[in-house]
Write an enzyme that holds these catalytic residues in place. Sequence first.
Site, mmCIF file in Angstrom:
data_model
loop_
_atom_site.group_PDB
_atom_site.id
_atom_site.type_symbol
_atom_site.label_atom_id
_atom_site.label_comp_id
_atom_site.label_asym_id
_atom_site.label_seq_id
_atom_site.Cartn_x
_atom_site.Cartn_y
_atom_site.Cartn_z
ATOM 1 N N GLY A 74 0.869 -1.304 -0.219
ATOM 2 C CA GLY A 74 -0.032 -0.055 -0.063
ATOM 3 C C GLY A 74 0.840 1.115 -0.059
ATOM 4 O O GLY A 74 0.545 2.140 -0.689
ATOM 5 N N CYS A 75 1.885 1.332 0.719
ATOM 6 C CA CYS A 75 3.046 2.382 0.666
ATOM 7 C C CYS A 75 3.506 2.581 -0.392
ATOM 8 O O CYS A 75 3.729 3.925 -0.789
ATOM 9 C CB CYS A 75 3.939 2.339 1.935
ATOM 10 S SG CYS A 75 2.868 2.231 3.517
ATOM 11 N N THR A 76 3.936 1.559 -1.028
ATOM 12 C CA THR A 76 4.554 1.758 -2.376
ATOM 13 C C THR A 76 3.858 2.258 -3.422
ATOM 14 O O THR A 76 3.925 3.059 -4.388
ATOM 15 C CB THR A 76 4.884 0.186 -2.844
ATOM 16 O OG1 THR A 76 6.051 -0.142 -1.756
ATOM 17 C CG2 THR A 76 5.815 0.421 -4.259
ATOM 18 N N ALA A 78 3.198 6.135 -2.833
ATOM 19 C CA ALA A 78 4.293 7.018 -3.229
ATOM 20 C C ALA A 78 4.515 7.100 -4.666
ATOM 21 O O ALA A 78 4.630 7.967 -5.177
ATOM 22 C CB ALA A 78 5.471 6.388 -2.438
#
Length: 156
Positions: A44-46, A49
Amino acid sequence: MLQSGDTAPAFTLPDADMETFDLLSTRGRQRVILYFYPRDNTPGCTLQAADFSDHEDEFVRRDCIIVGVSPDDALTHAEFRDQHGLSVRLLSDTDAEVARLYDVWQAREVDGVKKMGVARTTFVIDKQGVIRHVLRDVTPRGHVAAVLKLVKELDT
């Protein structure tokens, strides 16, 4: 809890290159898209970003700078940025001081175990340092489009 109309708390943090980012330095010059995320190199963070990086030009055209904040250290941020070709500025909040300041350091339950962590949250801050929008419990997919829509509405 911070909300629209509040002044964004000032802070200074190092980025992936160990250069200092000072929120106050943006006053009068740029809007700030300040997003908090749990950890580098998670799916999710990738996605989040990469999506912000892919649309960075559109935000820049609207006088916005995008900064992501997580408890990861600067070295981890640099590896994350380089591995995924990210262009957004990633700030290191290793002691979660800024996460606490923005009320996003919260208890969460993962696999039946309670622990503290960053609640995925985005703040849209205007050029005067006032929070215009707060998006809590963010789902990464489609989030950047929603933030860009809010920024465009500030221009009307």
